[in-house]
Design a protein around this motif. Sequence first.
Motif, mmCIF file in Angstrom:
data_model
loop_
_atom_site.group_PDB
_atom_site.id
_atom_site.type_symbol
_atom_site.label_atom_id
_atom_site.label_comp_id
_atom_site.label_asym_id
_atom_site.label_seq_id
_atom_site.Cartn_x
_atom_site.Cartn_y
_atom_site.Cartn_z
ATOM 1 N N SER A 37 0.832 -1.212 0.000
ATOM 2 C CA SER A 37 0.000 0.000 0.000
ATOM 3 C C SER A 37 0.859 1.253 0.000
ATOM 4 N N ILE A 40 3.415 0.798 -3.477
ATOM 5 C CA ILE A 40 2.841 0.487 -4.795
ATOM 6 C C ILE A 40 1.494 1.164 -4.993
ATOM 7 N N PHE A 41 0.510 0.819 -4.165
ATOM 8 C CA PHE A 41 -0.855 1.296 -4.386
ATOM 9 C C PHE A 41 -0.959 2.815 -4.260
ATOM 10 N N TYR A 42 -0.405 3.373 -3.170
ATOM 11 C CA TYR A 42 -0.477 4.821 -2.979
ATOM 12 C C TYR A 42 0.250 5.596 -4.083
ATOM 13 N N VAL A 44 0.777 4.681 -7.161
ATOM 14 C CA VAL A 44 0.007 4.545 -8.404
ATOM 15 C C VAL A 44 -1.184 5.497 -8.404
ATOM 16 N N LEU A 45 -1.930 5.519 -7.308
ATOM 17 C CA LEU A 45 -3.085 6.419 -7.214
ATOM 18 C C LEU A 45 -2.647 7.880 -7.272
#
Length: 306
Positions: A37, A40-42, A44-45
């Motif tokens: 998170s 990677i996820f944060y 990307v967002l």
Amino acid sequence: MSQLANDSRVQVRKKSKERSKFFWGMVYLAPALILMSVFIFYPVLKTIYYSFYYTNNRGIPVTFAGLDNFINLFTSESFLISMRGTFLYVLYTVPLGVVIALFLAVISSEKIRAIGIFRVIFSSTMGVSVAAGSMMFLFLFHPTIGFLNHIIGLVGISPIHWLTDPKWALISIAATSIWMGIGFNYIILLSGLQNIPEDMYEAAKIDGAGYFTRLFKITIPLVSPTLFFVIIVTVIHSFQSFGQIDILTQGGPAESTNLIVYSIYQNAFIHTKYGLASAQAIILFVIILIITIIQFKVGEKKVHYQ
């Protein structure tokens, strides 16, 4: 009534066990999910969010741009040159790099004396960092004291400006990348070759099959799953190349080696156009995703898993 009560208790126990398994599963996965998170996820967002905004020099979104960043990219000659160079670079590095690694893996899988020494040599590039490898090739490509120009000078060929001539710069970067990537590809392919049952070769020899028949009828089909993996990883890695470009050419000359990742770096950290760089990153992600899907749709049909 007692039977219904028992069934109800059994259902309650099953649901309780399922909840307990789910809870402990999430507990064990929590460290990995937290790291993914954060890293990677944060990002990307955040990249998607930035791609729709104009930012100031500190990277703070100030004005909503909509699709303007994407429109500006596709109407920019510099971006189109960058995309063309990126695809050419992938075309130069992937086929040749995989073929060389497969060739080395095949010849070093033979049971001959002292083959272990050659295996160490062939895989040694994996232990060389991008910075160290690039510095080695920086001296090899030097126009006056470089080893390559010295060699071609012995046969009467005039010196080549490997890194300063637009005709040769991208080829030079591709050669550097191929050399640095051979070690990883070689190790993976060699491990795939060593998993092929020896009795299949013995049966083929008994049937009178020659070396090349065994190579194309047994070796390559049975190593195709490993080869498929190597091709996908090499394609993705080629699209993400940065270090050797930054050290050897800085995107020049005349933007001939200004590949998309280096262009993202320039827009974000040199020109402070974070919105434009984020839009480029999104485009790169979509391109890699589409190419990977095509590889799975087309290439996987030719893979022999048994």
